[in-house]
Design a protein around this motif. Structure first.
Motif, mmCIF file in Angstrom:
data_model
loop_
_atom_site.group_PDB
_atom_site.id
_atom_site.type_symbol
_atom_site.label_atom_id
_atom_site.label_comp_id
_atom_site.label_asym_id
_atom_site.label_seq_id
_atom_site.Cartn_x
_atom_site.Cartn_y
_atom_site.Cartn_z
ATOM 1 N N ALA A 52 -6.031 1.734 -8.101
ATOM 2 C CA ALA A 52 -5.025 0.849 -7.513
ATOM 3 C C ALA A 52 -4.775 1.192 -6.048
ATOM 4 C CB ALA A 52 -3.720 0.942 -8.313
ATOM 5 N N VAL A 53 -4.818 2.480 -5.726
ATOM 6 C CA VAL A 53 -4.587 2.895 -4.343
ATOM 7 C C VAL A 53 -5.670 2.337 -3.434
ATOM 8 C CG1 VAL A 53 -4.564 4.884 -2.784
ATOM 9 C CG2 VAL A 53 -3.288 4.963 -4.922
ATOM 10 N N ARG A 54 -6.927 2.493 -3.829
ATOM 11 C CA ARG A 54 -8.025 2.022 -2.979
ATOM 12 C C ARG A 54 -8.033 0.504 -2.869
ATOM 13 N NH1 ARG A 54 -11.453 6.320 -6.001
ATOM 14 N NH2 ARG A 54 -11.111 8.107 -4.670
ATOM 15 N N LEU A 55 -7.765 -0.178 -3.978
ATOM 16 C CA LEU A 55 -7.746 -1.637 -3.941
ATOM 17 C C LEU A 55 -6.649 -2.134 -2.995
ATOM 18 C CD1 LEU A 55 -8.745 -4.357 -5.115
ATOM 19 C CD2 LEU A 55 -6.944 -4.122 -6.844
ATOM 20 N N THR A 56 -5.436 -1.631 -3.160
ATOM 21 C CA THR A 56 -4.324 -2.118 -2.345
ATOM 22 C C THR A 56 -4.502 -1.747 -0.879
ATOM 23 O OG1 THR A 56 -2.926 -1.758 -4.284
ATOM 24 C CG2 THR A 56 -1.822 -2.213 -2.204
ATOM 25 N N THR A 57 -4.927 -0.515 -0.604
ATOM 26 C CA THR A 57 -5.110 -0.096 0.786
ATOM 27 C C THR A 57 -6.236 -0.871 1.451
ATOM 28 O OG1 THR A 57 -4.384 2.123 0.161
ATOM 29 C CG2 THR A 57 -5.469 1.892 2.295
ATOM 30 N N SER A 117 -13.622 3.369 -0.791
ATOM 31 C CA SER A 117 -13.864 4.222 -1.956
ATOM 32 C C SER A 117 -13.648 5.676 -1.614
ATOM 33 C CB SER A 117 -15.284 4.020 -2.483
ATOM 34 O OG SER A 117 -16.228 4.421 -1.510
ATOM 35 N N GLY A 118 -13.648 6.015 -0.327
ATOM 36 C CA GLY A 118 -13.397 7.401 0.062
ATOM 37 C C GLY A 118 -11.935 7.712 0.281
ATOM 38 N N ILE A 119 -11.046 6.714 0.131
ATOM 39 C CA ILE A 119 -9.626 6.973 0.332
ATOM 40 C C ILE A 119 -9.116 7.817 -0.827
ATOM 41 C CG2 ILE A 119 -7.341 5.902 0.382
ATOM 42 C CD1 ILE A 119 -8.610 3.492 1.707
ATOM 43 N N PRO A 120 -8.411 8.923 -0.577
ATOM 44 C CA PRO A 120 -7.869 9.722 -1.669
ATOM 45 C C PRO A 120 -6.951 8.887 -2.526
ATOM 46 C CG PRO A 120 -7.708 10.899 0.422
ATOM 47 C CD PRO A 120 -8.116 9.496 0.743
ATOM 48 N N ASP A 121 -6.982 9.125 -3.833
ATOM 49 C CA ASP A 121 -6.235 8.309 -4.774
ATOM 50 C C ASP A 121 -4.823 8.825 -4.953
ATOM 51 O OD1 ASP A 121 -5.713 6.372 -6.673
ATOM 52 O OD2 ASP A 121 -6.195 7.755 -8.292
ATOM 53 N N GLY A 122 -4.004 8.670 -3.925
ATOM 54 C CA GLY A 122 -2.616 9.016 -4.067
ATOM 55 C C GLY A 122 -2.257 10.259 -3.274
ATOM 56 N N PRO A 123 -0.981 10.620 -3.290
ATOM 57 C CA PRO A 123 -0.535 11.745 -2.489
ATOM 58 C C PRO A 123 -1.160 13.030 -2.953
ATOM 59 C CG PRO A 123 1.182 11.025 -3.999
ATOM 60 C CD PRO A 123 0.092 10.028 -4.089
ATOM 61 N N GLY A 124 -1.757 13.753 -2.009
ATOM 62 C CA GLY A 124 -2.257 15.068 -2.330
ATOM 63 C C GLY A 124 -3.646 15.110 -2.868
ATOM 64 N N ALA A 125 -4.297 13.976 -3.109
ATOM 65 C CA ALA A 125 -5.622 14.023 -3.693
ATOM 66 C C ALA A 125 -6.647 14.426 -2.652
ATOM 67 C CB ALA A 125 -5.979 12.652 -4.267
ATOM 68 N N SER A 126 -7.678 15.076 -3.098
ATOM 69 C CA SER A 126 -8.763 15.476 -2.234
ATOM 70 C C SER A 126 -9.995 15.618 -3.079
ATOM 71 C CB SER A 126 -8.427 16.799 -1.533
ATOM 72 O OG SER A 126 -8.219 17.817 -2.483
ATOM 73 N N PRO A 127 -11.204 15.701 -2.497
ATOM 74 C CA PRO A 127 -12.402 15.789 -3.302
ATOM 75 C C PRO A 127 -12.295 16.914 -4.316
ATOM 76 C CG PRO A 127 -12.966 15.434 -1.003
ATOM 77 C CD PRO A 127 -11.484 15.646 -1.059
ATOM 78 N N ALA A 168 0.836 -1.207 0.000
ATOM 79 C CA ALA A 168 0.000 0.000 0.000
ATOM 80 C C ALA A 168 0.866 1.251 0.000
ATOM 81 C CB ALA A 168 -0.937 -0.011 1.204
ATOM 82 N N LEU A 169 1.929 1.243 0.806
ATOM 83 C CA LEU A 169 2.831 2.396 0.860
ATOM 84 C C LEU A 169 3.515 2.612 -0.485
ATOM 85 C CD1 LEU A 169 4.256 4.564 2.623
ATOM 86 C CD2 LEU A 169 6.007 2.851 3.109
ATOM 87 N N ALA A 170 3.914 1.528 -1.130
ATOM 88 C CA ALA A 170 4.583 1.647 -2.427
ATOM 89 C C ALA A 170 3.648 2.239 -3.475
ATOM 90 C CB ALA A 170 5.085 0.275 -2.882
ATOM 91 N N VAL A 171 2.378 1.826 -3.473
ATOM 92 C CA VAL A 171 1.425 2.321 -4.470
ATOM 93 C C VAL A 171 1.049 3.766 -4.189
ATOM 94 C CG1 VAL A 171 -0.897 2.015 -5.394
ATOM 95 C CG2 VAL A 171 0.535 0.024 -4.986
ATOM 96 N N VAL A 172 0.788 4.095 -2.938
ATOM 97 C CA VAL A 172 0.344 5.446 -2.596
ATOM 98 C C VAL A 172 1.437 6.478 -2.847
ATOM 99 C CG1 VAL A 172 -0.334 6.935 -0.671
ATOM 100 C CG2 VAL A 172 -1.399 4.704 -0.940
ATOM 101 N N THR A 173 2.686 6.132 -2.484
ATOM 102 C CA THR A 173 3.779 7.107 -2.587
ATOM 103 C C THR A 173 4.549 7.003 -3.885
ATOM 104 O OG1 THR A 173 5.334 5.601 -1.503
ATOM 105 C CG2 THR A 173 4.058 7.089 -0.086
ATOM 106 N N ARG A 174 4.115 6.075 -4.782
ATOM 107 C CA ARG A 174 4.823 5.855 -6.047
ATOM 108 C C ARG A 174 6.267 5.420 -5.823
ATOM 109 N NH1 ARG A 174 3.042 11.080 -9.690
ATOM 110 N NH2 ARG A 174 0.835 10.595 -9.834
#
Length: 434
Positions: free
Chosen positions: A96-101, A165-175, A21-27
């Motif tokens: 990918a972020v939501r699936l892995t997390t 599904s509410g997890i932000p998709d990657g660093p810095g994402a927001s609604p 999860a850390l690898a996917v979220v932080t690239r």
């Protein structure tokens, strides 16, 4: 301190899950290694956690059991991944972020889930004196309990992945995919600012080692071996060398360099552009779109005078404009953004209507510029906030369009003599359709 039997083995999938999860979220760390880390967890680690959760506490597997677990783990992992992916797709929230997390959370929960103890083996009781009735044997464990645990695991998977599904998709994402101060953005793929529902049909976050030429060309449809937009009197000749991908971003770089174009003219600048169009006049466009929500995270050049960055749409078949939809243009400025719609008037002239938004420091960080193109309205957004809207249906194009992102030079004003290079950065480009 006594470690419970199998505790270390149950901890390994949890560590693998959160590492993935850390690898996917932080690239991190890089595309091939990141894919290997995530793949190893989703198949081996996740499947092992599922099989361990179904095993009674204290059950010590022998060599045959370990081999069976190793063989079944990828199958179990793939089944849970498929179930989770279906849940996220059904919620219009797959990334990918939501699936892995979500699956890392599921693995942690499985490790903490109470597990049944195996039935105690008691010595056989002798028959009572006098031939009385024998003691009733202890009831064996119910075979349906394992199935119940598997069903519980599946339900937890659905609940967790849908909740994620509410997890932000990657660093810095927001609604609304808002800009991040000094940092990067990620598209909220399930949350375009315009009313939905939406389906993601095109996306490039530029995480590869080079430009994906299956999605992008580096010249306009009407040129070979380099190109320019002669109608604007621009001073650059576009070359593939002006396009680069590094650190998860696309860079279009203009350089002061005399260049002889294939049209016979000498241009004082080279620069870069990308388009989903053709490699040459008779080629087929890579991607065209009729209606949809078009968005990109863009960081304007720090040196703006003499530069003309743009994110826009041009007709695929006509190979020229109008019509034209300008999502975001920055002519000689990085403090304001122009939004325009061009159409052909009854007398053949290029007519247009537009809006200028700002001021804001569009060079300090990435901002998300978007356009919702519908048959009866076109709406522009900056960082998820509506800025401009046109509802005159006669002016709205209805033809397939190509995406263009470019850094032109010398439109209206030439760069100052002290400026030799300037760069436009793009974090990602995405298109949704209904």
């Amino acid at each position: 301190m006594r470690v419970p039997p199998g505790a270390a083995a149950r901890l390994l999938p949890v560590v693998a899950g959160w590492t993935a999860a850390l690898a996917v979220v932080t690239r991190w760390p890089g595309d091939p290694l990141r894919a290997a880390v995530a793949g190893a967890f989703l198949l081996a680690g996740l499947g092992t956690a599922v099989l361990q959760a179904a095993r009674p506490l204290g059950d010590r597997p022998g060599p045959a059991d370990r081999l069976l677990t190793a063989a079944l783990a990828p199958v179990a992992g793939a089944a849970v991944v498929a179930l989770a992916a279906v849940a996220l797709f059904s919620a219009h929230a797959f990334t990918a972020v939501r699936l892995t997390t979500g699956l890392a959370l599921l693995t942690t929960l499985l490790a903490l889930l109470p597990r049944p103890r195996p039935p105690r083996q008691e010595p056989a009781r002798p028959d009572p004196p006098g031939g009385g009735p024998a003691a009733a044997p202890r009831r064996p464990p119910r075979p349906g309990r394992t199935a119940l645990r598997v069903a519980t695991t599946a339900a937890l998977c659905l609940l967790l992945t849908t909740a994620c599904s509410g997890i932000p998709d990657g660093p810095g994402a927001s609604p609304g995919a808002q800009a991040v101060s000094g940092g990067r953005t990620e598209p909220a793929r399930d949350r375009p600012a315009a009313p939905g529902p939406w389906h993601l049909v095109f996306h490039d976050d530029f995480t590869g080692p080079a430009l994906n030429t299956a999605d992008w060309a580096t010249c306009y449809d009407w040129n070979d071996h380099g190109c320019t937009n002669a109608g604007n009197g621009e001073e650059q000749w576009y070359l593939p060398g002006g396009v680069s991908v590094a650190d998860g971003a696309l860079a279009l770089t203009a350089r002061r360099q005399d260049t002889r174009g294939s049209d016979g003219r000498t241009y004082p600048w080279t620069s870069g552009m990308v388009t989903t169009g053709r490699d040459h006049w008779d080629g087929a466009p890579r991607h065209t779109f009729t209606y949809g929500y078009f968005a990109a995270a863009i960081r304007a050049p720090a040196d703006a005078l003499g530069m003309f960055p743009a994110f826009w749409l041009i007709p695929a078949e006509a190979r020229g404009t109008p019509p034209e939809l300008d999502v975001a243009e920055f002519p000689n400025t990085n403090l304001q953004v122009d939004m325009n719609l061009h159409w052909r008037a009854a007398d053949g002239r290029d007519a247009h209507v537009g809006h200028r938004d700002g001021p804001a420091d569009f060079a300090a960080e990435y901002h998300v510029f978007a356009l919702d193109w519908e048959p009866d309205a076109v709406t522009w957004y900056v960082d998820g906030v509506e800025r401009f809207r046109i509802t005159e249906s006669a002016r709205i194009p209805s033809v397939a369009m190509e995406i263009v992102v470019n850094l032109a030079v010398g439109y209206l004003v030439s760069p100052p003599a002290s400026l030799d290079t300037s760069t436009l950065k793009v974090d990602w480009v995405a298109v949704w359709q209904h």
